[in-house]
Design an enzyme around this catalytic site. Structure first.
Site, PDB file in Angstrom:
ATOM      1  N   LYS A  24      -8.484 -61.387 -32.595  1.00  0.00           N
ATOM      2  CA  LYS A  24      -7.694 -60.452 -31.784  1.00  0.00           C
ATOM      3  C   LYS A  24      -6.231 -60.609 -32.138  1.00  0.00           C
ATOM      4  O   LYS A  24      -5.821 -61.653 -32.655  1.00  0.00           O
ATOM      5  CB  LYS A  24      -7.919 -60.745 -30.298  1.00  0.00           C
ATOM      6  CG  LYS A  24      -7.460 -62.151 -29.946  1.00  0.00           C
ATOM      7  CD  LYS A  24      -7.656 -62.470 -28.495  1.00  0.00           C
ATOM      8  CE  LYS A  24      -7.247 -63.888 -28.183  1.00  0.00           C
ATOM      9  NZ  LYS A  24      -5.830 -64.174 -28.400  1.00  0.00           N
ATOM     10  N   ASP A  28      -9.349 -69.513 -28.481  1.00  0.00           N
ATOM     11  CA  ASP A  28      -8.178 -69.882 -29.289  1.00  0.00           C
ATOM     12  C   ASP A  28      -7.963 -71.392 -29.458  1.00  0.00           C
ATOM     13  O   ASP A  28      -6.843 -71.891 -29.288  1.00  0.00           O
ATOM     14  CB  ASP A  28      -6.913 -69.233 -28.698  1.00  0.00           C
ATOM     15  CG  ASP A  28      -6.974 -67.706 -28.715  1.00  0.00           C
ATOM     16  OD1 ASP A  28      -7.965 -67.148 -29.200  1.00  0.00           O
ATOM     17  OD2 ASP A  28      -6.014 -67.075 -28.227  1.00  0.00           O
ATOM     18  N   CYS A  63      -4.031 -66.461 -22.710  1.00  0.00           N
ATOM     19  CA  CYS A  63      -5.278 -65.860 -23.199  1.00  0.00           C
ATOM     20  C   CYS A  63      -6.472 -66.149 -22.298  1.00  0.00           C
ATOM     21  O   CYS A  63      -7.319 -65.283 -22.107  1.00  0.00           O
ATOM     22  CB  CYS A  63      -5.528 -66.265 -24.639  1.00  0.00           C
ATOM     23  SG  CYS A  63      -4.339 -65.433 -25.740  1.00  0.00           S
TER      24      CYS A  63
HETATM   25  C1  VGL Z   1      -1.649 -67.112 -26.786  1.00  0.00           C
HETATM   26  C2  VGL Z   1       0.604 -66.799 -26.668  1.00  0.00           C
HETATM   27  C3  VGL Z   1       0.571 -66.032 -27.811  1.00  0.00           C
HETATM   28  C4  VGL Z   1      -2.869 -67.737 -26.208  1.00  0.00           C
HETATM   29  C5  VGL Z   1      -1.704 -66.337 -27.929  1.00  0.00           C
HETATM   30  O1  VGL Z   1      -3.869 -67.955 -26.938  1.00  0.00           O
HETATM   31  O2  VGL Z   1      -2.840 -68.037 -24.989  1.00  0.00           O
HETATM   32  N1  VGL Z   1      -0.500 -67.318 -26.155  1.00  0.00           N
HETATM   33  N2  VGL Z   1      -0.585 -65.805 -28.432  1.00  0.00           N
END
Ligand code: VGL
Ligand code: ZN
Length: 218
Positions: free
Chosen positions: A115, A17, A160
């Protein structure tokens, strides 16, 4: 002192991410999130196998506080599958915020896995969604390709990255998190909880200095 790792074809780097919304100026900024980009670019040269992930939500996703009248970001809510932290709208499919950071440079990455695309389920882990039952397919992909060790880096350390590394371990891979190639959010003690959980589950932490410089792609 931990000696340096020797990286081979059974290892994979999971780059989690590294998206505009998780960097300063984005909609769910992880403090100093952008600092990991040059570290990850360097690390990736040591790994033949790299997978990139993208948080990839439809508009109105259930993890957005805006989808729950009266709720504010960082509050929690009870959903069918358990407690869910509510977030600012982020990583909406096709938006620039959902794009990978423009300085991320890993041309040899083999898979980009998205995802969080089911509107009613969040997905912190890149192996299972937050209902803990719906698989993303990554376990099969890694097994079929003979991977035994999963090194995780990225954003956010306490969401994540945490859930992905823990699931890697539960799925029978060795799981190692390269800590200085991650940054965290820290909601309600989530950083401390992550470290405790890693210790309990056998997820190891290391630093980028323990990964020898690599030259991939050659
Ligand atoms: C994430 C919060 C919401 C992450 C993703 O990538 O850690 N955190 N969505
Ligand atoms: Zn998300």
């Amino acid at each position: 002192m931990v000696t340096a790792f020797s990286i081979d074809d059974r290892d994979i780097l999971l780059v989690i991410d590294i998206q505009n919304d998780f960097c300063p100026g984005g909609n769910l900024p992880v403090p100093r999130g952008d600092e990991v980009v040059p570290v990850i670019n360097r690390l990736a040269k040591a790994f033949r196998h790299v997978v990139l992930t993208q948080d990839w939500h439809p508009p109105g996703h259930t993890s957005f506080a805006s989808s729950h009248p009266g709720k504010a970001p960082y509050e929690t809510i009870e959903l069918d599958y358990g407690t869910q932290v509510l977030w600012p709208d982020h990583c909406v499919q096709g938006t620039s915020g959902a794009g990978l950071h423009s300085d991320l440079s890993i041309p040899h990455a083999e898979l980009v896995l998205r995802k969080g695309y089911h509107s009613g389920i969040d997905s912190y882990s890149v192996f299972f969604e937050n209902d803990r039952r719906t698989p993303t397919g990554l376990t099969g992909y890694l097994r079929e390709r003979g991977i035994s060790r999963v090194f995780s880096v990225g954003l956010a350390f306490d969401f994540c990255v945490r859930y992905s590394a823990e699931d890697a371990r539960r799925q029978g891979f060795e799981a190692i998190v390269i800590e200085d190639a991650c940054r965290g959010i820290d909601v309600a003690g989530s950083m401390a909880a992550t470290r405790e959980s890693f210790a309990a589950l056998g997820v190891r932490c290391t630093t980028a200095a323990k990964i020898p410089a690599g030259t991939i792609p050659t």
